[in-house]
Scaffold this motif. Structure first.
Motif, short mmCIF file in Angstrom:
data_model
loop_
_atom_site.label_atom_id
_atom_site.label_comp_id
_atom_site.label_asym_id
_atom_site.label_seq_id
_atom_site.Cartn_x
_atom_site.Cartn_y
_atom_site.Cartn_z
N ALA A 249 0.86 -1.18 0.00
CA ALA A 249 0.00 0.00 0.00
C ALA A 249 0.89 1.23 0.00
O ALA A 249 1.93 1.27 0.68
CB ALA A 249 -0.90 0.00 1.23
N LEU A 250 0.48 2.24 -0.77
CA LEU A 250 1.29 3.45 -0.93
C LEU A 250 0.37 4.65 -0.77
O LEU A 250 -0.70 4.71 -1.37
CB LEU A 250 1.94 3.45 -2.31
CG LEU A 250 2.92 4.56 -2.66
CD1 LEU A 250 4.16 4.46 -1.77
CD2 LEU A 250 3.30 4.48 -4.13
N ALA A 251 0.79 5.62 0.05
CA ALA A 251 -0.07 6.76 0.35
C ALA A 251 0.63 8.09 0.10
O ALA A 251 1.59 8.44 0.79
CB ALA A 251 -0.54 6.70 1.81
N MET A 252 0.21 8.80 -0.90
CA MET A 252 0.55 10.21 -1.17
C MET A 252 2.04 10.53 -1.04
O MET A 252 2.42 11.45 -0.30
CB MET A 252 -0.25 11.12 -0.23
CG MET A 252 -1.73 10.88 -0.26
SD MET A 252 -2.61 11.74 1.07
CE MET A 252 -1.94 10.97 2.54
N PRO A 253 2.92 9.83 -1.73
CA PRO A 253 4.36 10.10 -1.57
C PRO A 253 4.79 11.37 -2.30
O PRO A 253 4.16 11.80 -3.27
CB PRO A 253 4.99 8.87 -2.23
CG PRO A 253 4.01 8.50 -3.30
CD PRO A 253 2.65 8.77 -2.72
N ALA A 254 5.88 11.95 -1.82
CA ALA A 254 6.53 13.02 -2.56
C ALA A 254 7.21 12.41 -3.79
O ALA A 254 7.89 11.39 -3.67
CB ALA A 254 7.54 13.74 -1.68
#
Length: 397
Positions: A249-254
């Motif tokens: 799961a991946l959330a709003m990375p720069a």
């Protein structure tokens, strides 16, 4: 002493939401009396996953610890008389009957509050006690569908997917739990009992405080697109992505940090607003292709080293074995007299002075009928006469 030690709760609810709310009160020390038909509550006969158990199925087992069972026929004159005597001594009454049923059984708020003005009467329903949808079936999936939440995830044109848990039931249970506690606090200050109404539709709707405000105040519509974003109102990339051996799961990375972690320099050039909001599908696809080159452990290590918000996608086996779960004591274990060793989620709130306590597991039907009535002032002869009349039962105790 538990926080609610000395308080008596009459739990006349069925299925999940009501029993779950009553169990939470029991976890805090309340004397919860589960009032069920002579043949047992409905959930005893409807096991989730088909797991029937020995004498108690897992569904019922999980929702009815810290309760004692009183088997009673509320359709009989004797059974209603027993209930009225119990109500006179009770603090909380919980029911989730279909609209109109409580009145027919003589356990509506008007009747019971006349017997005990200090009573906290918690009435749970699917859509409200009246109104255009009042008689619709209050079932979890149907409420998830009606809540609007399903159309915030997944691909455009594909069927919306329900949550992987009985979400509306659980949220409604906690809403009722909170309502009962608040009403008890009010009674401590004023001496007044009252009716607390909770319905599943309002519970799941108000849970979406942020999302619905984006719609009602910001006027931004729900627009699912081609890629399976995890939410329509959060910038890409936001969702689950396949690795060579699993999912993360991946959330709003720069984007610069993401580019370094995934060795994908093209991501570093993306503009956060344009790529995150306007070109969501293109951004999602670019990240999906970059992540697909790595194994799960390697990918997570790379992302975490760059400070990217990410995590593994667990199954239940992974969750139960997780060291943080063990550290928190999230699950409790105990020996049940018919079901053997039981491991189940416990009470999630920690109190420094008054911790929750497991006093006993889920009861057999009518297991405590005699004990409950004796403690409420019924004589042995009265109990025997009620059993003989079929107004109460000892079930399979």
């Amino acid at each position: 002493m538990g926080i609610l030690d000395g308080y008596t709760v009459l739990d006349c609810s069925i299925a999940m939401a009501g029993p779950f709310a009553a169990q939470r009160l029991g976890d805090l020390g309340a004397n919860v009396i589960k009032v069920e038909p002579l043949t047992g509550e409905w959930q005893r006969h409807a096991p989730a996953g088909g797991i029937t158990g020995k004498k108690i199925n897992v569904s019922f087992l999980s929702l009815n610890r810290n309760k004692r069972s009183l088997a009673i026929d509320l359709k009989s004159e004797g059974g209603r008389a027993v209930m009225q005597r119990l109500v006179e001594q009770a603090d909380v009454f919980i029911q989730n009957y279909r609209p109109g049923v409580a009145g027919r059984l003589g356990v509506d708020y008007e009747t019971l509050s006349a017997l005990n003005p200090r009573l906290i009467y918690v009435s749970m329903s699917g859509y409200g006690e009246d109104g255009p949808h009042a008689r619709r079936p209050g079932q979890d999936l149907l409420l998830q569908a009606m809540s609007g939440a399903m159309l915030s995830t997944g691909r455009k044109g594909e069927p919306p997917q329900a949550a992987g848990q009985y979400l509306v039931d659980a949220v409604t249970a906690y809403t009722a739990f909170e309502g009962a506690l608040a009403a008890l606090l009010h009674r401590e200050r004023t001496g007044e009992g009252q009716k607390v109404e909770v319905n599943m539709l309002d519970a799941i709707t108000t849970l979406q405080m942020q999302e619905l405000s984006v719609f009602t105040v910001g006027h931004k519509p729900q627009e699912r697109t081609a890629e399976p974003h995890a939410h329509v109102y959060i910038r890409a990339p936001y969702g689950t992505f396949a690795t060579t051996d699993g999912f993360i799961a991946l959330a709003m990375p720069a984007f610069p940090a993401l580019a370094r972690a995934l060795e994908a320099p093209e991501l570093a050039t993306l503009d956060e607003m344009k790529a995150g909001w306007e070109d969501r599908d293109q951004t999602f696809a670019m990240v999906r292709d970059a992540i697909a080159r790595f194994a799960t452990a390697d990918c997570l290590a790379r992302l975490e080293a760059e400070g990217v918000w990410c995590g593994p996608v667990y199954g239940y086996a992974d969750l139960v074995a997780d060291p943080q779960i063990a550290h928190n004591g999230t699950f409790i274990e105990y020996d049940h007299p018919t079901e053997g060793r039981v491991k189940t989620p416990g009470f999630p709130i920690r109190f420094s002075r008054t911790p929750s306590e497991l006093r006993f597991g889920a009861p057999l039907t009518g297991q405590h009928t005699d004990d409950i009535l004796q403690a409420s002032g019924f004589s042995a002869d009265e109990i025997a006469a009620l059993v003989q009349a079929g107004a109460i039962g000892r079930g399979d105790a």
